[in-house]
Design a protein around this motif. Structure first.
Motif, short mmCIF file in Angstrom:
data_model
loop_
_atom_site.label_atom_id
_atom_site.label_comp_id
_atom_site.label_asym_id
_atom_site.label_seq_id
_atom_site.Cartn_x
_atom_site.Cartn_y
_atom_site.Cartn_z
N HIS A 478 0.82 -1.21 0.00
CA HIS A 478 0.00 0.00 0.00
C HIS A 478 0.86 1.27 0.00
CE1 HIS A 478 -3.20 -2.88 1.03
NE2 HIS A 478 -4.00 -1.98 0.48
N MET A 479 2.06 1.17 0.58
CA MET A 479 3.00 2.30 0.46
C MET A 479 3.29 2.57 -1.01
SD MET A 479 6.00 2.01 3.30
CE MET A 479 5.69 2.01 5.06
N PHE A 480 3.58 1.50 -1.76
CA PHE A 480 3.92 1.64 -3.18
C PHE A 480 2.73 2.18 -3.97
CE2 PHE A 480 3.83 -0.14 -7.49
CZ PHE A 480 5.02 0.37 -7.99
N ILE A 481 1.54 1.66 -3.69
CA ILE A 481 0.34 2.11 -4.42
C ILE A 481 0.10 3.60 -4.18
CG2 ILE A 481 -2.18 1.92 -4.53
CD1 ILE A 481 -1.85 -1.07 -3.91
N ALA A 482 0.14 4.02 -2.92
CA ALA A 482 -0.11 5.43 -2.59
C ALA A 482 0.94 6.33 -3.22
CB ALA A 482 -0.15 5.62 -1.08
N ALA A 483 2.22 5.91 -3.15
CA ALA A 483 3.30 6.71 -3.73
C ALA A 483 3.13 6.83 -5.23
CB ALA A 483 4.65 6.08 -3.39
N ALA A 484 2.77 5.73 -5.89
CA ALA A 484 2.58 5.75 -7.34
C ALA A 484 1.42 6.67 -7.73
CB ALA A 484 2.33 4.33 -7.85
N LEU A 485 0.33 6.62 -6.97
CA LEU A 485 -0.82 7.47 -7.27
C LEU A 485 -0.48 8.95 -7.10
CD1 LEU A 485 -3.65 5.38 -5.53
CD2 LEU A 485 -3.45 5.85 -7.99
N VAL A 486 0.24 9.29 -6.03
CA VAL A 486 0.59 10.69 -5.78
C VAL A 486 1.56 11.20 -6.85
CG1 VAL A 486 1.76 12.26 -4.19
CG2 VAL A 486 0.15 10.58 -3.31
N LEU A 487 2.58 10.39 -7.19
CA LEU A 487 3.54 10.80 -8.22
C LEU A 487 2.85 10.97 -9.57
CD1 LEU A 487 6.64 8.61 -7.27
CD2 LEU A 487 6.38 11.08 -6.99
N ALA A 488 1.91 10.07 -9.87
CA ALA A 488 1.16 10.20 -11.12
C ALA A 488 0.34 11.48 -11.12
CB ALA A 488 0.26 8.98 -11.30
N MET A 489 -0.30 11.79 -9.99
CA MET A 489 -1.08 13.02 -9.87
C MET A 489 -0.19 14.24 -10.13
SD MET A 489 -2.73 14.75 -6.48
CE MET A 489 -1.11 15.41 -6.04
N ILE A 490 0.99 14.24 -9.49
CA ILE A 490 1.90 15.38 -9.64
C ILE A 490 2.37 15.51 -11.09
CG2 ILE A 490 4.17 16.27 -8.98
CD1 ILE A 490 3.66 14.94 -6.21
N GLY A 491 2.74 14.37 -11.68
CA GLY A 491 3.23 14.40 -13.05
C GLY A 491 2.19 14.88 -14.04
N VAL A 492 0.98 14.36 -13.91
CA VAL A 492 -0.09 14.73 -14.83
C VAL A 492 -0.46 16.21 -14.67
CG1 VAL A 492 -2.56 14.39 -15.28
CG2 VAL A 492 -1.07 12.41 -15.04
N ALA A 493 -0.53 16.69 -13.42
CA ALA A 493 -0.88 18.09 -13.18
C ALA A 493 0.23 19.03 -13.64
CB ALA A 493 -1.19 18.31 -11.70
#
Length: 673
Positions: A478-493
């Motif tokens: 779940h650490m990996f999932i949350a980190a991936a989601l946040v990084l994806a959010m930052i990258g896309v924005a």
């Protein structure tokens, strides 16, 4: 007898009389004397606020007579309501959101704004983004994603300066590439806990951390949405480069030569001024701790705890406000009473703490520490699904007179008693041997089912969940999932593929689907007080905008400084900074932009200013909302948790605003001649 007591100092006697209830004064001194004393009392208690209102009124009256074009009565009423709202914020008697709500209500009552304009903040994508980012930050916290990074970055500083250096510099660097709001939202809960563990008041860290984030946001165009608003307006108005005759070109790092030294000076100010100007305040948790319920709690150090091998001081277990380490029992049976700060922590240690429920809760959240009570380890629940609940044993309870062991508490309620509070005394007996009494307050570890099943159980007079007591997940998946989601959010924005709000919503939805957090976690993470304050402040802004009051004020400030290039840049900076202190920074930029960059009447065209110098100066000033809590949404996010008053922002932020005004203008002149 009281009235006959002779006081030698008449001033002291009069001061005592002023504090008496109205009824007692009227009975013994008459109505006239009573009214005089009470009027004198209120004047002395509120002289600062009255002085502010008086000076503001005189200044506005002089501006109306000598400088402003004719304004409608609605504009003057908007000025008056704004001044009174600021006075209420300065006084601090009412909560921030109530003061602003009163101002918006007054604007509505005088038909200065419409209901749609009053509620425009609630439909703002900026406010909605803050709501979603609160949820996103909760998902990050619940999965322990930032714990290893922040543990390394923040560490265990031994001095105030080291703590400031470890926090503010990385915060400024991160915010240069991320929007300010999510950076503050993610850092704030960790900093609150960290400040308590190192014994430094949160009020000494949160406001300066917020300012460091705002300064970092001025170093690139990605740092804050206001930077992008300026770029968008420059494109809309077709502002041209006088050297090439082509539209202005703004690269991501175009503002960096100006923003980095500007931010560096701001950070130097923070390091110096925090020590001398910013005072220690009590935050929300500290205020609760003034009325403590003390428990004695035993926790065990797990085999994989990150604090193994550290001293008590290094682990942050020394100097916790409201918590005292009574003893440590080693795995081999050795007992250390009142262990010193240099005592090393070992796996299997059982630590006995005495403290209040709020700090016991923080202890419960620390990675590698679990309740030592045997029953706690027998509860059939994953640790991240547990929480702390306080119970009061009722007089008619079947538990009264039984020991904890005899009551079969764990079997009956699927919960483990980890501490008992009894009328101010520490109950130090072995947990299973404690005889329960009527009125005992039990601190238990249980699951979310308990509140639903036993809230109205006759055995308990009161059942109350300890706020924020659910431990975070610690599994790597779940650490990996949350980190991936946040990084994806930052990258896309950042790449502007989609707006930040859309990216953040997708991130939160992903966290809910993958069980990084529950819907209840997401809902409880939203700070309603902060959201109300931000949303309602748009109504105040609208009152100044629609009446022409804000535009008139900005135009006047620029005209006053129309004597040289430096003077004009000072006027642009001061006009934008003043507006951003009372309305949103994006609204301030929107009002100032046509004055500065209109293709026909703008200062850039009529006075021959370098367009980059003018627009970058305005960009810096729009992020310089240091002097009031309502100037920027992250100010409001740290205002309550830091326990700040309106005057704290003025005392600490106004000098910073003045210093950076001078620095920003002269840097702009030097870099963009």
């Amino acid at each position: 007898i009281f009235w006959r007591v002779h006081v030698q100092d008449p001033a002291v006697e009069r001061a005592k009389l002023r504090r008496l209830p109205f009824g007692a004064l009227r009975k013994n001194h008459g109505v006239r004397e009573c009214v005089g004393l009470k009027a004198e009392h209120h004047f002395l208690e509120n002289w600062g606020v009255l002085l502010f209102v008086g000076v503001a009124g005189v200044v506005l009256a002089l501006l109306g007579i000598l400088a402003f074009d004719p304004l409608p009565w609605e504009a003057w009423m908007a000025f008056a309501i704004t001044v009174l709202t600021l006075a209420s914020l300065i006084k601090g008697t009412l909560p921030t959101e109530v003061s602003i709500l009163a101002g918006v209500t007054a604007l509505l009552a005088f038909f200065i704004i419409t209901p749609q304009e009053a509620l425009v903040g609630f439909s703002s994508t900026g406010v909605a983004t803050v709501v979603v980012l609160f949820m996103m930050a909760e998902g990050v916290q619940r999965t322990s994603v930032l714990r290893p990074l922040l543990r390394f970055m923040l560490g265990k500083p031994t001095s105030m300066v080291e703590a400031q250096l470890r926090l503010w510099v990385p915060a400024a660097m991160i915010s240069a590439f991320l929007s300010n709001t999510p950076v503050v939202a993610m850092l704030m809960p960790f900093v609150m806990t960290w400040s308590r563990s190192i014994g430094i008041p949160a009020s000494k860290l949160l406001m300066p951390m917020n300012f460091a984030v705002m300064l970092g946001g001025t170093c690139t165009l990605l740092g804050t949405s206001t930077n992008m608003v300026v770029v968008g307006l420059a494109s809309t108005y077709k502002v041209l480069d006088p050297k090439t005759g082509q539209p202005l070109s703004f690269s991501i790092f175009g503002i960096t030569p100006l923003g980095v030294p500007y931010a560096a000076v701001g950070l130097i100010y923070l390091f110096i001024a925090t020590r001398f100007i910013l005072k220690v305040n009590r935050g929300a948790v500290d205020n609760v701790i003034r009325n403590p319920r003390e428990y004695t709690v035993a926790v065990m150090v797990t085999e994989n705890a990150p604090i193994i091998g550290e001293t008590i001081l290094q682990a942050g277990l020394r100097g916790l406000e409201g918590l005292f380490l009574v003893e440590i029992t080693r795995a081999d049976g050795e007992c250390l009473n009142a262990p010193g700060p240099d005592t090393r922590i070992k796996a299997g240690d059982i630590m006995l703490f005495a403290g209040q429920v709020e700090t016991v809760n923080e202890l419960y959240q620390m990675q590698g520490l679990v309740p030592a009570a045997g029953d706690s380890r027998k509860i059939n629940l994953e640790r991240h699904k547990r929480r702390l609940v306080e119970l009061v044993v009722s007089p008619s309870s079947s538990l009264v007179g039984m020991t904890v062991k005899e009551s079969r508490f764990r079997t009956r309620f699927n919960a483990a008693i980890i501490a008992v509070h009894r009328q101010g005394e520490h109950v130090k007996e072995k947990m299973g041997n404690i005889v329960l009494r009527s009125g005992d307050v039990l601190l238990i570890e249980t699951g979310e089912h308990f509140m639903c099943e036993f809230q109205k159980d006759p055995n308990f007079a009161l059942v109350c969940e300890v706020s924020g007591s659910q431990p975070p997940r610690e599994d790597k998946l779940h650490m990996f999932i949350a980190a991936a989601l946040v990084l994806a959010m930052i990258g896309v924005a950042t790449a502007r593929v989609m707006p930040l709000l859309t990216a953040a919503l997708l991130c939160v939805f992903g966290m809910l689907v993958t069980q990084c957090m529950t819907l209840a976690n997401a809902g409880s993470a939203v700070n309603i007080s902060v959201i109300l304050t931000i949303a309602l402040s748009f109504g105040i802004s609208k009152g100044l905008e629609v009446t022409g009051a804000a535009a008139q004020l900005a135009d006047f400030i620029v005209q006053v400084f129309d004597f040289s290039t430096v003077g004009l840049l000072f006027g642009i900076y001061l006009g934008t900074a003043l507006l951003t202190s009372v309305i949103t920074n994006n609204a301030a930029v929107a009002l100032m932009f046509p004055i500065v960059a209109d293709p026909v009447t703008g200062i850039i065209v009529t006075q021959g200013l370098n367009p980059y110098a003018a627009l970058y100066t305005m960009t810096l000033a729009a992020s310089a909302a240091f002097a009031t809590p309502i100037g920027y949404q992250t100010n409001l996010m740290v205002h309550g948790p830091g326990g700040y008053k309106f005057t704290d922002w003025v005392k600490f932020g106004l000098p910073m605003q003045c210093v950076l005004c001078v620095v920003g203008v002269f840097l702009a002149v030097a870099i963009y001649p």
